[in-house]
Design a protein around this motif. Structure first.
Motif, PDB file in Angstrom:
ATOM      1  N   PRO A  15       0.836  -1.100  -0.128  1.00  0.00           N
ATOM      2  CA  PRO A  15       0.091  -0.046   0.050  1.00  0.00           C
ATOM      3  C   PRO A  15       0.912   1.334  -0.056  1.00  0.00           C
ATOM      4  O   PRO A  15       1.832   1.268   0.814  1.00  0.00           O
ATOM      5  CB  PRO A  15      -0.879  -0.170   1.255  1.00  0.00           C
ATOM      6  N   ASN A  46       2.279  -7.457   3.527  1.00  0.00           N
ATOM      7  CA  ASN A  46       2.465  -8.809   2.883  1.00  0.00           C
ATOM      8  C   ASN A  46       2.537  -8.622   1.431  1.00  0.00           C
ATOM      9  O   ASN A  46       1.329  -8.134   1.057  1.00  0.00           O
ATOM     10  CB  ASN A  46       1.838 -10.090   3.230  1.00  0.00           C
ATOM     11  N   PHE A  93      -8.916  -3.438  -1.784  1.00  0.00           N
ATOM     12  CA  PHE A  93      -7.770  -4.325  -3.082  1.00  0.00           C
ATOM     13  C   PHE A  93      -8.760  -3.832  -4.400  1.00  0.00           C
ATOM     14  O   PHE A  93      -9.958  -4.308  -4.651  1.00  0.00           O
ATOM     15  CB  PHE A  93      -7.944  -5.862  -2.816  1.00  0.00           C
ATOM     16  N   GLU A 100     -10.024 -15.864  -9.188  1.00  0.00           N
ATOM     17  CA  GLU A 100      -8.486 -16.238  -9.169  1.00  0.00           C
ATOM     18  C   GLU A 100      -7.615 -15.320  -8.217  1.00  0.00           C
ATOM     19  O   GLU A 100      -6.683 -15.546  -7.453  1.00  0.00           O
ATOM     20  CB  GLU A 100      -7.819 -16.212 -10.528  1.00  0.00           C
ATOM     21  N   GLU A 111      -5.464 -15.660  -4.821  1.00  0.00           N
ATOM     22  CA  GLU A 111      -4.059 -15.407  -4.672  1.00  0.00           C
ATOM     23  C   GLU A 111      -3.833 -14.430  -3.713  1.00  0.00           C
ATOM     24  O   GLU A 111      -2.723 -14.300  -2.926  1.00  0.00           O
ATOM     25  CB  GLU A 111      -3.647 -14.579  -6.032  1.00  0.00           C
ATOM     26  N   LEU A 112      -4.750 -13.462  -3.380  1.00  0.00           N
ATOM     27  CA  LEU A 112      -4.746 -12.296  -2.415  1.00  0.00           C
ATOM     28  C   LEU A 112      -4.688 -13.033  -1.152  1.00  0.00           C
ATOM     29  O   LEU A 112      -3.906 -12.825   0.034  1.00  0.00           O
ATOM     30  CB  LEU A 112      -5.705 -11.202  -2.495  1.00  0.00           C
ATOM     31  N   ILE A 152      -1.416 -14.456  -0.318  1.00  0.00           N
ATOM     32  CA  ILE A 152      -0.676 -13.438   0.169  1.00  0.00           C
ATOM     33  C   ILE A 152      -0.573 -12.910   1.555  1.00  0.00           C
ATOM     34  O   ILE A 152       0.238 -12.986   2.421  1.00  0.00           O
ATOM     35  CB  ILE A 152      -0.515 -12.035  -0.975  1.00  0.00           C
ATOM     36  N   GLU A 153      -2.038 -12.722   1.879  1.00  0.00           N
ATOM     37  CA  GLU A 153      -2.212 -12.179   3.013  1.00  0.00           C
ATOM     38  C   GLU A 153      -2.260 -13.155   4.338  1.00  0.00           C
ATOM     39  O   GLU A 153      -2.255 -12.793   5.435  1.00  0.00           O
ATOM     40  CB  GLU A 153      -3.586 -11.490   3.260  1.00  0.00           C
ATOM     41  N   GLU A 194      -4.069  -3.655 -13.921  1.00  0.00           N
ATOM     42  CA  GLU A 194      -3.625  -4.978 -14.844  1.00  0.00           C
ATOM     43  C   GLU A 194      -3.811  -6.051 -13.690  1.00  0.00           C
ATOM     44  O   GLU A 194      -4.343  -6.946 -13.914  1.00  0.00           O
ATOM     45  CB  GLU A 194      -2.094  -4.822 -15.237  1.00  0.00           C
ATOM     46  N   ASN A 195      -3.220  -6.154 -12.649  1.00  0.00           N
ATOM     47  CA  ASN A 195      -3.446  -6.952 -11.432  1.00  0.00           C
ATOM     48  C   ASN A 195      -4.037  -6.878 -10.470  1.00  0.00           C
ATOM     49  O   ASN A 195      -5.343  -6.827 -10.555  1.00  0.00           O
ATOM     50  CB  ASN A 195      -1.809  -7.358 -11.161  1.00  0.00           C
ATOM     51  N   PHE A 196      -3.792  -6.259  -9.511  1.00  0.00           N
ATOM     52  CA  PHE A 196      -4.395  -5.775  -8.376  1.00  0.00           C
ATOM     53  C   PHE A 196      -3.668  -4.699  -7.685  1.00  0.00           C
ATOM     54  O   PHE A 196      -2.304  -4.616  -7.697  1.00  0.00           O
ATOM     55  CB  PHE A 196      -4.788  -7.160  -7.489  1.00  0.00           C
ATOM     56  N   ARG A 197      -4.180  -4.109  -6.889  1.00  0.00           N
ATOM     57  CA  ARG A 197      -3.610  -3.070  -6.064  1.00  0.00           C
ATOM     58  C   ARG A 197      -4.241  -3.085  -4.784  1.00  0.00           C
ATOM     59  O   ARG A 197      -5.372  -2.753  -4.681  1.00  0.00           O
ATOM     60  CB  ARG A 197      -3.441  -1.755  -6.874  1.00  0.00           C
ATOM     61  N   LYS A 198      -3.396  -2.908  -3.645  1.00  0.00           N
ATOM     62  CA  LYS A 198      -3.976  -2.614  -2.217  1.00  0.00           C
ATOM     63  C   LYS A 198      -3.697  -1.364  -1.832  1.00  0.00           C
ATOM     64  O   LYS A 198      -2.609  -0.914  -1.987  1.00  0.00           O
ATOM     65  CB  LYS A 198      -3.127  -3.775  -1.402  1.00  0.00           C
ATOM     66  N   GLU A 199      -4.657  -0.751  -1.215  1.00  0.00           N
ATOM     67  CA  GLU A 199      -4.720   0.544  -0.704  1.00  0.00           C
ATOM     68  C   GLU A 199      -5.299   0.666   0.549  1.00  0.00           C
ATOM     69  O   GLU A 199      -6.269  -0.012   0.712  1.00  0.00           O
ATOM     70  CB  GLU A 199      -5.003   1.471  -1.665  1.00  0.00           C
ATOM     71  N   GLU A 200      -4.765   1.575   1.472  1.00  0.00           N
ATOM     72  CA  GLU A 200      -5.537   2.010   2.849  1.00  0.00           C
ATOM     73  C   GLU A 200      -5.876   3.267   2.934  1.00  0.00           C
ATOM     74  O   GLU A 200      -5.246   4.196   2.212  1.00  0.00           O
ATOM     75  CB  GLU A 200      -4.565   1.523   3.763  1.00  0.00           C
TER      76      GLU A 200
END
Lengths: 281, 683
Positions: A80, A130, B525, B537, B541-542, B545-546, B648-654
């Motif tokens: 993030p 992660n 996400f 999918e 995958e997430l 990861i998490e 394109e893939n994914f992005r995590k943000e807070e």
């Protein structure tokens, strides 16, 4: 009683260097299965990162396959931006040479990502992120074997070879391997080969292209089997990393003989390496 | 015939040589008395082989004599029979050597038996020591929130003791048991459990050598000892908190039974029982020991089998450091501190067939309440009893609604908190007007970990039931500003000048906190435009990861402040995955912890870079009914910027939100002036 020999043995073992690798001129690297290995360098990233400080993520890429890797791309996902600022999340890397007699350890590269850790949320004690390092590249695999062609099945005086209906292989030095080969002979005319391909690596193959299919120097007609497969192209699903290739050749009616079957494949490969950043107060 | 004699003689010589070597092997000193023709022997350590002196009658020697008697001979060859007689003297000696061999063999067996008894005795002693010390260690550590260095050293001592205890069980080369223990200690403490790199390769090579060489030299006999050396290692880990570590670090979902195993099993005691020998025990006691041993093995096995083990792709070292293990152990112990041992609860509820689990839960809860109340300051100082405290807690829990839809942020241990406290020894609960001016003192305790600058206005009010209400006079500062991390502000309240109090009044202290700020955060996400299959999918995958379900990201997180702004963002407010091919909704709410009362919402704001919508900011928010924790709600559709929409893939943000509000803290207490009723505290 064992003390002295134990100490001597320990000294001998500790004084041994690391295994540099075999340099025998007769070693065939195109066997078994191998792929690129990626790992983080020690302390990059560090175990603990403090707010408002810089850090680095450094990956060591080592090509253990017997084929060159090209079009390499590495991307860091799932970090993030609220907490971590990376100078870039995506980089390309130069082609990595495969293992060979002149380079038995394979190509080596180091990919570095500079980052800056921002502040924690309010008075939080820590934040654990992660993330995933996603590595994509193209590579190839070459398969060659000597097969017996015998379309004259009923000949009683043919002292040539015997057709091996099914053969297994342990790999060709890449992550994509030819597992099995089946030979089906149509009496008097043609021979068909069923080639079973499988991904034996830890990553995922996106698609496979057949770049060459020869039988005794003559091109064969090949098609991938399965849903969505095209003539010389197959897309693999993430949960099913296998493909079947059917190749046909007209060989006419003649006595049995041994000849070379050659297949060259190119494929794209994705490898993922997980990592963790710990931002602590 | 001569050939026969010669052969016999050679045979005798061979037997003699082997017999003497046998004596030496079994540690006997021997002496052949030529005159009497008797072979006298004595165990070197004076063992009961022949009661410590040469020539005394023992069971063995009786056998010796009996054999000779049977042969009609007490040492001379004249009365030899059969082939011995024809062989003459050598034959006579053959007879004696034969019988002595029998006697010696018998003695050796009895000596071996004694050795076995001695070994069993030593093992029993060490096992008992391990059981007792293990129990002491467990009792000392159980219930402590903090693991200490002394506890760790105690555990280390038990590790070494168990190694020595187990060495008694090995038949040969007992010291080989130390080899795996030593190797493990070096690898774990000095090389930090490295599993890759040159250190790991070197350690592995040394380990193979140090373990393999004794095996080769002893032809496998040291194998048992070396294998036994692994047991102390396993229990050392179990004691330190391997299981809590697996739960915390690997996010294992533990069943209640597995959680019980984490904290309520004294592992060194289990090992002590496990290695307790059964020699010498018969009947029921032997059966009990065997049963306990089987239970111990079962316990160790199920403690590793029961937790579900997910894909742990993030782990780069297999084994945690001691600090990490202890940290995980502390966290689990904190959760369990004060609870009743579930085995006791289970046993106590065994007769409650209809509501067995409910009975256990109730007992556990009561035990937790009881423990908390024992530690309560008021109880310790005698102001209330444990039972009264428990009743208070239960009442509070009924009334209080937690920050439910938002969740409490586990990374923030210190929330902002304000509370009035009355020091009863300085509070005139019952006073007389003649005693002089009445001063009522209340203390406002505050915790301000983020060092906000907070303006506080104090008031107090007297209310007589069914009659008048009037403001009291604050004779200390009526308005203060605090900005330190923690403190206490004492407030003096007096009746207004000219007002005579008579009777019972409810005295209410008020503290209005202005411009308190609370923040909350929300993780989302973004996956761009994806099909349902692609979304599935990405979700799996997430989660890999998490290391946990994405449902854990559904709610916003905030510290346990008086009031927080909770919010949800996504295709539905609680869905953590946002596809940009659907509408994106923002939902908001203000939640009151009900430790006081929200007076006013001055301002709120959501920090969503690039996101546009009509409800991202607000001022002077009207508030809902005070009887609910959720006192305000709002929502709107928002638009995502390209960096979130086209991915394109994914992005995590807070994302973060803040709310600026005024909060009222009150404390009501009944006071009596010139009356006989006792004042009562009401909150």
């Amino acid at each position: 009683m064992f003390l002295v020999p134990l100490l001597v043995l320990s000294l001998l073992i500790m004084s041994c260097g690391s295994n540099v690798g075999e340099k025998s001129v007769s070693y065939n690297f195109k066997q078994g299965y191998a792929e690129m290995e990626a790992k983080f360098l020690e302390n990059s990233p560090p175990e603990k990162i403090y707010p408002l400080s810089s850090f680095r993520i450094v990956l060591q890429l080592s090509n253990k396959a017997a084929y060159d890797l090209t079009n390499g791309r590495i991307e860091i996902l799932n970090l993030p931006q609220k907490y971590f600022d990376l100078s870039t999340t995506r980089q390309n890397f130069d082609p990595l040479e495969g293992r060979s007699l002149t380079n038995p350890n394979g190509g080596l590269a180091f990919m570095e990502f500079e980052g800056f850790a921002k502040d924690l949320f309010q008075n939080a004690e820590k934040y654990t992120a992660n993330y995933l390092v996603d590595i994509n590249y193209n590579t190839k695999m070459e398969f060659q074997d000597t097969v017996c062609i015998n379309t004259n099945l009923y000949a009683t005086y043919d002292a040539g070879c015997e057709v091996d209906v099914s053969k297994s292989y342990s790999g060709q030095g890449a992550s994509l391997v030819v597992n099995n080969l089946e030979e089906i002979v149509a009496p008097g005319s043609s021979v068909e080969f069923r080639i079973y391909l499988k991904n034996r690596g830890k990553g995922k193959i996106g698609s496979i292209d057949l770049s060459r299919a020869d039988l005794g120097g003559k091109e064969m007609v090949c098609v991938f089997e399965g849903e969505g497969a095209e003539v010389r192209h197959a897309k693999l699903k993430k949960d099913k990393q296998e493909a079947i290739l059917l190749c046909k050749a007209n060989v006419g009616n003649q006595n049995s003989y041994m000849t070379t079957l050659s297949l060259d494949f190119s494929y794209d490969y994705e490898l993922q390496v997980p990592g963790t950043l710990n931002l602590v107060k | 015939m001569l050939i026969n004699i010669k052969k016999r003689y050679e045979k005798v010589l061979k037997m003699k040589a082997s017999f003497y070597s046998l004596l030496r092997y079994f540690s006997f000193n021997y002496k052949f008395n030529k005159k009497s023709g008797l072979l006298l022997f004595k165990k070197r350590n004076g063992d009961a082989g022949n009661k410590g002196s040469l020539g005394e009658s023992t069971g063995v020697e009786k056998l010796f004599k009996r054999r000779n008697d049977d042969a009609g001979n007490e040492g001379s060859s004249e009365k030899s029979t059969g082939p011995e007689k024809s062989a003459g003297k050598p034959g006579g000696k053959v007879e004696k050597i034969k019988t002595v061999v029998v006697g010696v063999a018998g003695s050796a067996l009895s000596t071996g038996g004694e050795a076995i008894k001695k070994t069993a005795g030593a093992m029993r002693n060490f096992s008992l020591m391990l059981i007792v010390l293990g129990l002491v260690h467990f009792l000392l550590r159980f219930g402590q929130a903090q693991l200490s260095a002394s506890s760790f050293i105690f555990s280390l001592f038990l590790f070494i003791l168990s190694g020595y205890a187990l060495s008694q069980a090995a038949d040969k080369d007992r010291m080989a048991i130390l080899i795996p223990m030593l190797l493990f200690s070096i690898w774990y403490f000095i090389f930090k459990a490295a599993i890759s790199g040159p250190i790991a390769i070197t350690m592995l090579s040394i380990s193979i050598g140090l373990i393999g060489l004794p095996l080769i030299l002893t032809k496998g006999k040291s194998g048992k000892a070396e294998a036994l050396g692994l047991l102390p290692i396993l229990f050392f880990f179990l004691d330190l908190g391997l299981l809590p570590f697996l739960a915390e670090k690997l996010n294992l979902v533990l069943a209640p039974a597995a959680e019980n195993l984490l904290i309520f099993v004294p592992w060194w005691v289990v090992l002590g029982i496990f290695i307790l020998p059964t020699e010498g025990l018969s009947g029921f006691s032997g059966f009990i020991i065997v049963l306990l041993k089987a239970a111990g093995i079962f316990l160790v096995v199920i403690s590793f089998v029961m937790p579900a083990i997910p894909n742990w792709g993030h782990v780069t070292t297999l084994l945690p450091s001691v600090g990490q293990l202890q940290e995980a152990q502390v966290k689990v112990q904190e959760r369990f501190a004060g609870k009743e041992n579930p085995f006791i609860s289970s046993f106590a509820c065994i007769s409650d067939f209809e509501n067995y689990q409910g009975c256990i839960d109730k007992r556990q809860q009561e035990a937790a309440y009881r423990n908390n109340c024992r530690l309560d300051k008021d109880v310790k100082e005698g102001r209330k009893t444990v039972d009264e405290c428990i009743i208070e807690i239960k009442e509070k829990e009924k009334q209080q609604l937690s920050v439910a839809s938002g969740a409490v942020d586990p990374t923030i241990k210190l929330p902002t908190a304000f509370e009035f406290r009355i020091d009863e020894q300085f509070f005139p609960k019952k006073a007389s007007v003649e005693s002089g001016p009445l001063v009522y003192i209340a203390n406002l305790d505050y915790k301000n970990p983020r060092q906000q600058e907070i303006k506080i206005d104090f008031t107090c009010r007297f209310t007589k039931k069914g009659e008048e209400t009037f403001l009291g006079e604050i004779t200390t500062a009526k308005s203060i500003t605090v900005s330190d991390v923690a403190g206490t502000e004492s407030v003096f309240c007096q009746p207004p000048a000219g007002k005579a109090l008579n009777g019972r009044y409810d005295l209410v202290f008020n503290a209005t906190l202005h411009n308190l700020v609370s923040r909350s955060r929300l993780t989302r996400f973004f996956i761009g435009k994806k099909t349902n299959d692609e979304k599935s999918e990405i979700i799996s995958e997430l989660e890999k990861i998490e290391g946990k379900s994405l449902n854990s990201f559904s709610d916003s997180l905030a510290p346990a402040d008086p009031t927080v702004l909770i919010f949800g963002l996504g295709n539905s407010p609680k869905d953590p995955i946002i596809s940009s091919n659907k509408n994106v909704i923002l939902a908001l709410g203000i939640q009151d912890s009900r430790k006081g009362k929200v007076e006013k919402i001055n301002h709120y704001e959501l920090f969503l870079p690039g996101v546009t919508g009509s409800c991202l900011v607000g001022d002077n928010i009207p508030l809902g009914s005070a009887s609910e924790a959720n006192i305000w709600n709002s929502g709107c559709l928002v638009n995502l910027p390209p960096e979130f929409a086209e991915i394109e893939n994914f992005r995590k943000e807070e994302f973060e939100s803040m709310v600026d509000y005024d909060y009222l803290i009150t404390k009501k207490i009944m006071v009596e002036v010139e009356g006989s009723a006792q004042p009562q505290l009401e909150s």
